[in-house]
Design a protein around this motif. Structure first.
Motif, PDB file in Angstrom:
ATOM      1  N   UNK A  34       0.827  -1.218   0.000  1.00  0.00           N
ATOM      2  CA  UNK A  34       0.000   0.000   0.000  1.00  0.00           C
ATOM      3  C   UNK A  34       0.857   1.261   0.000  1.00  0.00           C
ATOM      4  N   UNK A  35       1.951   1.201  -0.744  1.00  0.00           N
ATOM      5  CA  UNK A  35       2.798   2.377  -0.883  1.00  0.00           C
ATOM      6  C   UNK A  35       3.749   2.623   0.263  1.00  0.00           C
ATOM      7  N   UNK A  36       3.717   1.779   1.294  1.00  0.00           N
ATOM      8  CA  UNK A  36       4.631   1.952   2.423  1.00  0.00           C
ATOM      9  C   UNK A  36       5.595   0.768   2.479  1.00  0.00           C
ATOM     10  N   UNK A  37       6.794   1.048   2.930  1.00  0.00           N
ATOM     11  CA  UNK A  37       7.846   0.019   2.995  1.00  0.00           C
ATOM     12  C   UNK A  37       8.177  -0.302   4.452  1.00  0.00           C
ATOM     13  N   UNK A  38       8.194  -1.598   4.738  1.00  0.00           N
ATOM     14  CA  UNK A  38       8.526  -2.066   6.077  1.00  0.00           C
ATOM     15  C   UNK A  38       9.891  -2.743   6.029  1.00  0.00           C
ATOM     16  N   UNK A  39      10.811  -2.234   6.832  1.00  0.00           N
ATOM     17  CA  UNK A  39      12.137  -2.855   6.940  1.00  0.00           C
ATOM     18  C   UNK A  39      12.051  -3.960   7.989  1.00  0.00           C
ATOM     19  N   UNK A  40      12.239  -5.192   7.535  1.00  0.00           N
ATOM     20  CA  UNK A  40      12.059  -6.341   8.416  1.00  0.00           C
ATOM     21  C   UNK A  40      13.000  -6.292   9.612  1.00  0.00           C
ATOM     22  N   UNK A  41      14.252  -5.852   9.375  1.00  0.00           N
ATOM     23  CA  UNK A  41      15.214  -5.804  10.473  1.00  0.00           C
ATOM     24  C   UNK A  41      14.765  -4.822  11.556  1.00  0.00           C
ATOM     25  N   UNK A  42      14.225  -3.691  11.142  1.00  0.00           N
ATOM     26  CA  UNK A  42      13.711  -2.735  12.135  1.00  0.00           C
ATOM     27  C   UNK A  42      12.554  -3.328  12.918  1.00  0.00           C
ATOM     28  N   UNK A  43      11.709  -4.111  12.230  1.00  0.00           N
ATOM     29  CA  UNK A  43      10.584  -4.766  12.896  1.00  0.00           C
ATOM     30  C   UNK A  43      11.088  -5.771  13.933  1.00  0.00           C
ATOM     31  N   UNK A  44      12.090  -6.549  13.548  1.00  0.00           N
ATOM     32  CA  UNK A  44      12.662  -7.528  14.474  1.00  0.00           C
ATOM     33  C   UNK A  44      13.323  -6.837  15.668  1.00  0.00           C
ATOM     34  N   UNK A  45      13.992  -5.719  15.389  1.00  0.00           N
ATOM     35  CA  UNK A  45      14.648  -4.973  16.478  1.00  0.00           C
ATOM     36  C   UNK A  45      13.635  -4.415  17.474  1.00  0.00           C
ATOM     37  N   UNK A  46      12.461  -4.079  16.975  1.00  0.00           N
ATOM     38  CA  UNK A  46      11.427  -3.564  17.874  1.00  0.00           C
ATOM     39  C   UNK A  46      10.898  -4.662  18.791  1.00  0.00           C
ATOM     40  N   UNK A  47      10.979  -5.909  18.318  1.00  0.00           N
ATOM     41  CA  UNK A  47      10.575  -7.049  19.157  1.00  0.00           C
ATOM     42  C   UNK A  47      11.678  -7.363  20.167  1.00  0.00           C
ATOM     43  N   UNK A  48      12.915  -7.544  19.649  1.00  0.00           N
ATOM     44  CA  UNK A  48      14.079  -7.790  20.505  1.00  0.00           C
ATOM     45  C   UNK A  48      15.340  -7.599  19.676  1.00  0.00           C
ATOM     46  N   UNK A  49      16.198  -6.666  20.050  1.00  0.00           N
ATOM     47  CA  UNK A  49      17.447  -6.479  19.305  1.00  0.00           C
ATOM     48  C   UNK A  49      18.267  -7.769  19.282  1.00  0.00           C
ATOM     49  N   UNK A  50      18.803  -8.099  18.110  1.00  0.00           N
ATOM     50  CA  UNK A  50      19.616  -9.312  17.992  1.00  0.00           C
ATOM     51  C   UNK A  50      18.805 -10.587  17.988  1.00  0.00           C
ATOM     52  N   UNK A  51      17.526 -10.506  17.616  1.00  0.00           N
ATOM     53  CA  UNK A  51      16.648 -11.668  17.672  1.00  0.00           C
ATOM     54  C   UNK A  51      17.161 -12.824  16.800  1.00  0.00           C
TER      55      UNK A  51
END
Length: 273
Positions: free
Chosen positions: A217-234
């Motif tokens: 929908x015109x927006x880009x999600x950076x998967x690494x940033x998403x993972x970092x928001x869950x737990x850094x170094x996941x």
């Protein structure tokens, strides 16, 4: 409070053999799977032969000391020293068990490695090299000899001191502790320390990132940033957990390393890693 009468006692010769083997062979047979454990186990052979009479007891002790181990071998000589006293207590029916011995090793190997590497490699060796190199540059043929003497005397002296103090500390502490609840607290504390060190090693040595992005929908999600928001170094943590799971299932280390190598290549070609 009862006192355990020690009918099995290590002699000075047993301790000397243990120290000399440790000092001479602790880093002579390293592998990614066990690092210094073979050298540690080799050093404990005179102790094990003195304290345990049956084949089964000796096999159990040898297997106990083949668990992964790594430290700086001079300041770290404190560890085989204290383990000698713990094996002595265990052989005489004390409150020490195999799990406690391994927890002591795991809990101490990291801190002593940090101290030993900093002082031995970063300070003493640098000073000894500076003296030896300066003498050699000025044409003095004894420069290399001076370096070898300074560094060698330091290594042997520090090793003897730490090994001896480790054994004496173990004798003094273990001889006074007979309360099983206290021993359990010590074991749990060392287990926590060991796990904390393992966690720190994951952060410093394992760094797995993904460049994946998802556009919707015109927006880009950076998967690494998403993972970092869950737990850094996941991803790093999950990888280490996966490796330890396979190790617990007795999967060959070479197969694990080959699998990681193959996965990294495939995922890299696919743009996942």
């Amino acid at each position: 409070m009862t006192t355990i009468e020690k009918t099995k006692k290590l002699t000075r010769m047993d301790l000397l053999k243990c120290f000399l083997i440790w000092e001479g062979t602790s880093e002579s047979c390293l592998s990614y799977e066990r690092l210094m454990s073979l050298g540690f186990c080799h050093a404990m052979v005179p102790v094990i032969n003195r304290l345990y009479d049956t084949k089964e007891e000796r096999v159990e002790a040898l297997r106990r000391h083949m668990v992964f181990f790594n430290t700086e071998n001079n300041w770290g000589a404190f560890i085989p020293g204290i383990v000698c006293s713990m094996e002595e207590d265990k052989a005489n029916g004390g409150n020490v068990d195999g799990e406690m011995i391994n927890n002591i090793k795991i809990g101490l190997m990291g801190p002593l490695a940090g101290i030993g590497d900093t002082i031995t490699q970063g300070l003493v060796k640098t000073v000894a090299l500076a003296i030896g190199v300066d003498m050699a540059i000025n044409g003095n043929p004894f420069g290399p000899i001076a370096y070898a003497l300074i560094y060698g005397i330091y290594l042997m002296t520090m090793g003897i001191i730490t090994f001896t103090q480790g054994y004496r500390l173990g004798q003094n502490v273990l001889g006074k502790i007979t309360d099983q609840s206290i021993m359990k607290k010590i074991t749990n504390s060392l287990s926590i320390l060991g796990l904390t060190i393992a966690g720190a090693m994951i952060v410093n040595n394992v760094n797995i990132l993904t460049p994946l992005t998802v556009t919707a929908s015109g927006s880009t999600v950076v998967i690494q940033d998403l993972l970092n928001s869950i737990m850094p170094g996941l991803l790093s943590v999950l990888t280490v957990i996966g490796v330890f799971t396979f190790l617990k299932k007795n999967v060959n280390v070479f197969k694990i390393m080959s699998g990681l190598f193959a996965i990294s290549i495939v995922f890299s070609l696919l743009g996942i890693l």
